[in-house]
Motif scaffolding. Structure first.
Motif, mmCIF file in Angstrom:
data_model
loop_
_atom_site.group_PDB
_atom_site.id
_atom_site.type_symbol
_atom_site.label_atom_id
_atom_site.label_comp_id
_atom_site.label_asym_id
_atom_site.label_seq_id
_atom_site.Cartn_x
_atom_site.Cartn_y
_atom_site.Cartn_z
ATOM 1 N N THR A 32 38.259 30.619 27.247
ATOM 2 C CA THR A 32 39.538 29.911 27.154
ATOM 3 C C THR A 32 40.025 29.891 25.715
ATOM 4 O O THR A 32 41.208 30.118 25.435
ATOM 5 C CB THR A 32 39.390 28.468 27.673
ATOM 6 N N ASN B 126 46.478 28.511 31.887
ATOM 7 C CA ASN B 126 47.221 29.727 32.241
ATOM 8 C C ASN B 126 48.669 29.697 31.753
ATOM 9 O O ASN B 126 49.388 30.685 31.901
ATOM 10 C CB ASN B 126 47.205 29.928 33.759
ATOM 11 N N ASP C 216 47.338 35.755 28.664
ATOM 12 C CA ASP C 216 47.230 35.159 29.988
ATOM 13 C C ASP C 216 46.304 36.025 30.836
ATOM 14 O O ASP C 216 45.734 37.012 30.344
ATOM 15 C CB ASP C 216 48.602 34.989 30.652
ATOM 16 N N ASP C 217 46.132 35.663 32.107
ATOM 17 C CA ASP C 217 45.182 36.394 32.950
ATOM 18 C C ASP C 217 45.592 37.850 33.154
ATOM 19 O O ASP C 217 44.738 38.740 33.278
ATOM 20 C CB ASP C 217 45.042 35.695 34.308
ATOM 21 N N LEU D 140 44.534 39.761 30.112
ATOM 22 C CA LEU D 140 43.084 39.980 30.122
ATOM 23 C C LEU D 140 42.709 41.119 31.061
ATOM 24 O O LEU D 140 41.836 41.933 30.758
ATOM 25 C CB LEU D 140 42.358 38.698 30.535
ATOM 26 N N LYS E 136 41.542 33.187 24.822
ATOM 27 C CA LYS E 136 42.866 33.353 25.411
ATOM 28 C C LYS E 136 43.939 32.682 24.560
ATOM 29 O O LYS E 136 44.995 33.253 24.296
ATOM 30 C CB LYS E 136 42.894 32.770 26.827
#
Length: 202
Positions: free
Chosen positions: A165, A113, A174-175, A178, A168
């Protein structure tokens, strides 16, 4: 996050199992409110004596490893408490990838992350790489686009990383990124929900 596609650099060996987050950044240094600046506290009690003098034989204090972006370490790296500051300290110090036989789950997620790539390799491979660092400077290329690690002697190792992953890192997401990428789908779902499912709507 910055996209991670290919990384060329020297390997810093700190080859010990079960290096926990208390070692990576001691408790007394995590009271800072800033997210940056933790590099000065990275493995503090392994780098300095009680008078603040550097241990010259510790890799992080040696000139030959200054700026090296790849850390080679032992199994269960990042165990202990879940503090995200440990990842920030490693990233601030300049590391962009960590090679180890295994990682603690929460630490591994924190790395993913925050743009620090954790790569798991078989114990025998890690042992061999460590031995090479004791004989000569080891430079590696981590090619995430092609899922391989190579050296100057054309030796290649496969990288096994979860596809999500990998996506990303390749795209620098990052989350939150997304989540925003499917904002339309989320909005459509919210608009289709019956009123009784939403306590805010009357």
């Amino acid at each position: 996050m910055q996209p991670f596609r290919k990384l060329d650099g020297k390997v810093t060996p700190i080859y010990q199992d079960d290096i926990d987050t208390d070692i990576i950044v001691p408790t007394e240094f995590i009271k800072r409110i800033e997210r940056t600046g933790f590099d000065q506290y990275l493995m503090y009690y392994w780098r300095y004596d009680e008078h603040g003098k550097e241990y010259r034989d510790f890799p992080l204090n040696q000139k030959e490893y200054k700026g090296a972006p790849i850390l080679l370490t032992g199994a269960n790296f990042g165990c202990g408490s879940s503090r995200e500051n440990a990842v920030w300290a490693l990233y601030d110090f300049g590391f962009r990838a960590i090679l180890a036989p295994s990682f603690a789950d929460i630490f591994k997620n924190n790395c993913q992350n925050n743009g620090l790539l954790p790569i798991e390799l078989e114990q025998g491979v890690i042992d061999e790489l460590y031995q090479r660092t004791q004989e000569e400077s080891l430079f590696l290329t981590i090619d995430l686009e092609n899922n391989i690690i190579s050296d100057r002697n054309q030796i290649t190792l496969p990288i096994h990383i979860d596809p999500k992953t990998r996506h990303k890192f390749l795209e620098g997401l990052d989350d939150i990124d997304l989540t925003l990428s499917v904002e339309k789908e989320i909005t459509d779902f919210e608009n289709r929900r019956p009123f009784y499912m939403d306590p805010i709507k009357k």
